[in-house]
Design a protein around this motif. Structure first.
Motif, PDB file in Angstrom:
ATOM      1  N   HIS A  54      32.962 -17.422  39.156  1.00 16.58           N
ATOM      2  CA  HIS A  54      33.265 -17.677  37.734  1.00 16.58           C
ATOM      3  C   HIS A  54      34.045 -18.982  37.584  1.00 16.58           C
ATOM      4  O   HIS A  54      34.858 -19.340  38.437  1.00 16.58           O
ATOM      5  CB  HIS A  54      34.076 -16.523  37.151  1.00 16.58           C
ATOM      6  N   GLY A  55      33.787 -19.676  36.500  1.00 15.60           N
ATOM      7  CA  GLY A  55      34.545 -20.879  36.173  1.00 15.60           C
ATOM      8  C   GLY A  55      34.158 -22.115  36.947  1.00 15.60           C
ATOM      9  O   GLY A  55      34.956 -23.056  37.054  1.00 15.60           O
ATOM     10  N   ALA A  56      32.940 -22.148  37.479  1.00 14.86           N
ATOM     11  CA  ALA A  56      32.520 -23.293  38.296  1.00 14.86           C
ATOM     12  C   ALA A  56      32.572 -24.598  37.530  1.00 14.86           C
ATOM     13  O   ALA A  56      33.007 -25.630  38.045  1.00 14.86           O
ATOM     14  CB  ALA A  56      31.106 -23.058  38.834  1.00 14.86           C
ATOM     15  N   GLU A  57      32.150 -24.567  36.276  1.00 19.18           N
ATOM     16  CA  GLU A  57      32.076 -25.793  35.478  1.00 19.18           C
ATOM     17  C   GLU A  57      33.441 -26.408  35.217  1.00 19.18           C
ATOM     18  O   GLU A  57      33.563 -27.620  35.009  1.00 19.18           O
ATOM     19  CB  GLU A  57      31.349 -25.527  34.152  1.00 19.18           C
ATOM     20  N   HIS A  58      34.519 -25.608  35.261  1.00 19.52           N
ATOM     21  CA  HIS A  58      35.866 -26.122  35.015  1.00 19.52           C
ATOM     22  C   HIS A  58      36.495 -26.708  36.276  1.00 19.52           C
ATOM     23  O   HIS A  58      37.438 -27.499  36.188  1.00 19.52           O
ATOM     24  CB  HIS A  58      36.763 -24.998  34.475  1.00 19.52           C
ATOM     25  N   ILE A  59      35.983 -26.335  37.441  1.00 18.55           N
ATOM     26  CA  ILE A  59      36.610 -26.721  38.699  1.00 18.55           C
ATOM     27  C   ILE A  59      35.891 -27.874  39.388  1.00 18.55           C
ATOM     28  O   ILE A  59      36.526 -28.706  40.042  1.00 18.55           O
ATOM     29  CB  ILE A  59      36.671 -25.500  39.641  1.00 18.55           C
ATOM     30  N   ILE A  60      34.583 -27.959  39.222  1.00 16.13           N
ATOM     31  CA  ILE A  60      33.773 -28.873  40.011  1.00 16.13           C
ATOM     32  C   ILE A  60      34.222 -30.332  39.902  1.00 16.13           C
ATOM     33  O   ILE A  60      34.146 -31.095  40.852  1.00 16.13           O
ATOM     34  CB  ILE A  60      32.276 -28.735  39.654  1.00 16.13           C
ATOM     35  N   GLY A  61      34.743 -30.736  38.760  1.00 16.38           N
ATOM     36  CA  GLY A  61      35.189 -32.121  38.605  1.00 16.38           C
ATOM     37  C   GLY A  61      36.618 -32.358  39.059  1.00 16.38           C
ATOM     38  O   GLY A  61      37.042 -33.513  39.213  1.00 16.38           O
ATOM     39  N   GLN A  62      37.366 -31.291  39.286  1.00 19.61           N
ATOM     40  CA  GLN A  62      38.785 -31.421  39.624  1.00 19.61           C
ATOM     41  C   GLN A  62      39.046 -31.399  41.132  1.00 19.61           C
ATOM     42  O   GLN A  62      40.050 -31.927  41.595  1.00 19.61           O
ATOM     43  CB  GLN A  62      39.564 -30.277  38.970  1.00 19.61           C
ATOM     44  N   ILE A  63      38.163 -30.766  41.904  1.00 24.24           N
ATOM     45  CA  ILE A  63      38.341 -30.621  43.353  1.00 24.24           C
ATOM     46  C   ILE A  63      37.175 -31.275  44.079  1.00 24.24           C
ATOM     47  O   ILE A  63      36.010 -31.072  43.711  1.00 24.24           O
ATOM     48  CB  ILE A  63      38.449 -29.129  43.734  1.00 24.24           C
ATOM     49  N   ARG A  64      37.494 -32.066  45.099  1.00 18.12           N
ATOM     50  CA  ARG A  64      36.471 -32.783  45.853  1.00 18.12           C
ATOM     51  C   ARG A  64      36.620 -32.521  47.355  1.00 18.12           C
ATOM     52  O   ARG A  64      37.649 -32.030  47.795  1.00 18.12           O
ATOM     53  CB  ARG A  64      36.578 -34.288  45.588  1.00 18.12           C
ATOM     54  N   SER A  65      35.587 -32.886  48.106  1.00 19.05           N
ATOM     55  CA  SER A  65      35.674 -32.819  49.565  1.00 19.05           C
ATOM     56  C   SER A  65      36.840 -33.680  50.038  1.00 19.05           C
ATOM     57  O   SER A  65      37.016 -34.802  49.580  1.00 19.05           O
ATOM     58  CB  SER A  65      34.374 -33.331  50.201  1.00 19.05           C
ATOM     59  N   GLY A  66      37.622 -33.131  50.949  1.00 15.57           N
ATOM     60  CA  GLY A  66      38.788 -33.843  51.456  1.00 15.57           C
ATOM     61  C   GLY A  66      40.091 -33.391  50.845  1.00 15.57           C
ATOM     62  O   GLY A  66      41.164 -33.673  51.389  1.00 15.57           O
ATOM     63  N   ASP A  67      40.018 -32.676  49.718  1.00 11.08           N
ATOM     64  CA  ASP A  67      41.232 -32.139  49.096  1.00 11.08           C
ATOM     65  C   ASP A  67      41.728 -30.923  49.882  1.00 11.08           C
ATOM     66  O   ASP A  67      40.941 -30.187  50.483  1.00 11.08           O
ATOM     67  CB  ASP A  67      40.962 -31.714  47.653  1.00 11.08           C
ATOM     68  N   VAL A  68      43.035 -30.724  49.854  1.00 14.33           N
ATOM     69  CA  VAL A  68      43.617 -29.488  50.355  1.00 14.33           C
ATOM     70  C   VAL A  68      43.976 -28.634  49.143  1.00 14.33           C
ATOM     71  O   VAL A  68      44.618 -29.113  48.200  1.00 14.33           O
ATOM     72  CB  VAL A  68      44.855 -29.749  51.231  1.00 14.33           C
ATOM     73  N   VAL A  69      43.545 -27.384  49.159  1.00 15.20           N
ATOM     74  CA  VAL A  69      43.690 -26.503  48.004  1.00 15.20           C
ATOM     75  C   VAL A  69      44.408 -25.218  48.405  1.00 15.20           C
ATOM     76  O   VAL A  69      44.384 -24.817  49.569  1.00 15.20           O
ATOM     77  CB  VAL A  69      42.314 -26.147  47.393  1.00 15.20           C
ATOM     78  N   ILE A  70      45.043 -24.588  47.438  1.00 14.02           N
ATOM     79  CA  ILE A  70      45.594 -23.250  47.638  1.00 14.02           C
ATOM     80  C   ILE A  70      44.572 -22.259  47.098  1.00 14.02           C
ATOM     81  O   ILE A  70      44.069 -22.423  45.978  1.00 14.02           O
ATOM     82  CB  ILE A  70      46.972 -23.088  46.956  1.00 14.02           C
ATOM     83  N   VAL A  71      44.239 -21.260  47.896  1.00 15.62           N
ATOM     84  CA  VAL A  71      43.166 -20.330  47.559  1.00 15.62           C
ATOM     85  C   VAL A  71      43.706 -18.906  47.505  1.00 15.62           C
ATOM     86  O   VAL A  71      44.442 -18.474  48.392  1.00 15.62           O
ATOM     87  CB  VAL A  71      42.035 -20.415  48.598  1.00 15.62           C
ATOM     88  N   ASN A  72      43.324 -18.193  46.463  1.00 18.15           N
ATOM     89  CA  ASN A  72      43.600 -16.763  46.342  1.00 18.15           C
ATOM     90  C   ASN A  72      42.250 -16.062  46.352  1.00 18.15           C
ATOM     91  O   ASN A  72      41.387 -16.358  45.524  1.00 18.15           O
ATOM     92  CB  ASN A  72      44.354 -16.471  45.047  1.00 18.15           C
ATOM     93  N   GLY A  73      42.045 -15.152  47.321  1.00 11.69           N
ATOM     94  CA  GLY A  73      40.738 -14.511  47.390  1.00 11.69           C
ATOM     95  C   GLY A  73      40.726 -13.342  48.353  1.00 11.69           C
ATOM     96  O   GLY A  73      41.773 -12.829  48.760  1.00 11.69           O
ATOM     97  N   LYS A  74      39.515 -12.932  48.723  1.00 10.70           N
ATOM     98  CA  LYS A  74      39.353 -11.787  49.615  1.00 10.70           C
ATOM     99  C   LYS A  74      38.171 -12.042  50.533  1.00 10.70           C
ATOM    100  O   LYS A  74      37.153 -12.598  50.114  1.00 10.70           O
ATOM    101  CB  LYS A  74      39.119 -10.506  48.808  1.00 10.70           C
ATOM    102  N   MET A  75      38.310 -11.623  51.796  1.00  8.64           N
ATOM    103  CA  MET A  75      37.237 -11.795  52.761  1.00  8.64           C
ATOM    104  C   MET A  75      36.178 -10.714  52.570  1.00  8.64           C
ATOM    105  O   MET A  75      36.483  -9.567  52.259  1.00  8.64           O
ATOM    106  CB  MET A  75      37.770 -11.756  54.188  1.00  8.64           C
ATOM    107  N   ASN A  76      34.938 -11.141  52.780  1.00  4.70           N
ATOM    108  CA  ASN A  76      33.799 -10.255  52.593  1.00  4.70           C
ATOM    109  C   ASN A  76      32.808 -10.525  53.726  1.00  4.70           C
ATOM    110  O   ASN A  76      32.835 -11.597  54.338  1.00  4.70           O
ATOM    111  CB  ASN A  76      33.152 -10.541  51.232  1.00  4.70           C
ATOM    112  N   GLN A  77      31.967  -9.550  54.033  1.00  3.89           N
ATOM    113  CA  GLN A  77      30.933  -9.765  55.040  1.00  3.89           C
ATOM    114  C   GLN A  77      29.588  -9.778  54.339  1.00  3.89           C
ATOM    115  O   GLN A  77      29.237  -8.841  53.603  1.00  3.89           O
ATOM    116  CB  GLN A  77      30.973  -8.677  56.106  1.00  3.89           C
ATOM    117  N   PHE A  78      28.840 -10.882  54.534  1.00  2.00           N
ATOM    118  CA  PHE A  78      27.557 -11.045  53.857  1.00  2.00           C
ATOM    119  C   PHE A  78      26.514 -11.483  54.872  1.00  2.00           C
ATOM    120  O   PHE A  78      26.681 -12.495  55.544  1.00  2.00           O
ATOM    121  CB  PHE A  78      27.687 -12.091  52.735  1.00  2.00           C
ATOM    122  N   GLN A  79      25.451 -10.691  55.017  1.00  2.01           N
ATOM    123  CA  GLN A  79      24.361 -10.980  55.950  1.00  2.01           C
ATOM    124  C   GLN A  79      24.881 -11.256  57.368  1.00  2.01           C
ATOM    125  O   GLN A  79      24.468 -12.198  58.038  1.00  2.01           O
ATOM    126  CB  GLN A  79      23.528 -12.158  55.441  1.00  2.01           C
ATOM    127  N   GLY A  80      25.857 -10.449  57.788  1.00  5.98           N
ATOM    128  CA  GLY A  80      26.356 -10.524  59.144  1.00  5.98           C
ATOM    129  C   GLY A  80      27.398 -11.588  59.401  1.00  5.98           C
ATOM    130  O   GLY A  80      27.833 -11.762  60.543  1.00  5.98           O
TER     131      GLY A  80
END
Length: 362
Positions: A54-80
């Protein structure tokens, strides 16, 4: 901000609240037509795929490759394989993290590897090749870059000082294999040192690597010929035929036309350099897969660039003989006790009796 969660320690269903380096970020469209973020996060221990639904359109212009970010999330297992589902993500300022926490490095110190490489060069018998390599490796800018550059963007030796690690590994194989195959060691060593050296011009510096303009327009194979010409010109009476065979080795080290090789190897030395390069790059890729794959089983997920899954655990090793059925037991299961003999032939015994006189008709 201190980093306490690292990629290699993340497990299924773990809650995540930690900084990571963004190695790749792009908006994609799901089956429902809505945008989501496809991200690769990294630190010094490895990489992990991530999604933000969710919210991809609001983030894509603000964060780029090479940035260090703080992430809040949860680990999941998908297709092994492991995947992080991100609920919140925001960019950190440069003074909020320690850059070393996000840089993967070679297993050995670059200065030590460089000195080992120079000692091998010093042992060569062919004087013109030896002088050429000494001159190239002592060039201040070449030496500086070689000690820190990656060998690739993502596949093999794709970490700080990875190019030097790859070149040294290939060169040590050249020293071992050249006498075994009775080929000219000096040419094989030179090929192993020079074949990828010009990736220092083909690739950019930093934790997120891309191709330079020179890399896109010229590439490391052609640039390698320029380096040989440039430095050989400074050595008085450098033999034309020596230079010609060195150039052939560089042009042919990809081995096959379909792999982008301008020439296929036409000398034993060129062929051996190609095989050494191929072997070292593939073995490095296997090690990185085993190190970075986040699935919890003995097997990795499907690896597209190698077209296979990879067994990650150590192979079974025995230093003493085992008794009876133990040698056939699965290492992850416990064998049930063998049933008492009833005097009747077992199905296995019956099959053996049926097959004992079986012969293939010719």
């Amino acid at each position: 901000m201190n980093k306490t969660q690292f990629v290699n320690k993340l497990g299924p269903k773990d809650d995540v609240l930690s900084p990571f380096l963004v190695k790749y970020i792009n908006a994609a469209e799901g089956k429902d037509g809505k945008s989501y973020l496809n991200i690769i996060l990294a630190d010094k221990t490895g990489e992990v795929e991530a999604r933000k639904w969710h919210g991809a359109e609001h983030i894509i212009g603000q964060i780029r490759s090479g940035d260090v970010v703080i992430v809040n999330g949860k680990m999941n297992q998908f297709q092994g394989r492991m995947q992080m589902i991100i609920s919140e993500i925001s960019k950190l300022n440069d003074d909020q993290f320690i850059r070393e926490d996000y840089i993967q490095k070679a297993g050995s110190a670059p200065e030590k590897m460089f000195e080992e490489l120079l000692s091998i060069v010093d042992s060569l018998e062919e004087i013109y090749i030896k002088d050429l390599l000494v001159m190239i490796l002592h060039d201040p800018e070449i030496a500086r870059r070689l000690k820190i550059w990656q060998a690739g963007k993502s596949i093999h030796h794709a970490y700080q000082s990875g190019l030097l690690e790859h070149i040294l590994s290939c060169t040590k194989l050249a020293v071992t294999l050249s006498p075994h195959y009775k080929v000219n060691r000096s040419y094989v060593v030179a090929g192993c040192i020079l074949h990828d050296l010009c990736k220092i011009y083909e690739l950019t510096e930093g934790p997120v690597v891309d191709y330079t303009e020179e890399g896109k327009l010229v590439g490391h194979l052609v640039k390698g010929l320029e380096i040989v010409d440039h430095f050989a010109y400074k050595i008085k009476n450098f033999p034309y035929n020596v230079k010609l065979h060195l150039k052939h080795i560089l042009l042919a080290h990809h081995g096959e036309y379909e792999y982008g090789s301008p020439k296929i190897p036409n000398t034993s030395e060129a062929y051996l350099v190609h095989l050494i390069d191929l072997m070292d790059s593939k073995m490095s890729s296997l090690e990185q897969i085993k190190k970075n794959d986040s699935s919890s089983s003995h097997w990795s997920g499907f690896v597209k660039h190698m077209d296979r899954i990879v067994y990650k655990s150590e192979l079974p090793t025995f230093t003493e003989y085992v008794e009876g059925e133990k040698s056939h037991s699965s290492p992850t299961s416990t064998s049930a006790p063998a049933p008492a003999s009833s005097g009747k032939p077992t199905p296995k015994g019956v099959m053996s009796n049926l097959l004992k006189d079986f012969k293939v008709e010719e």
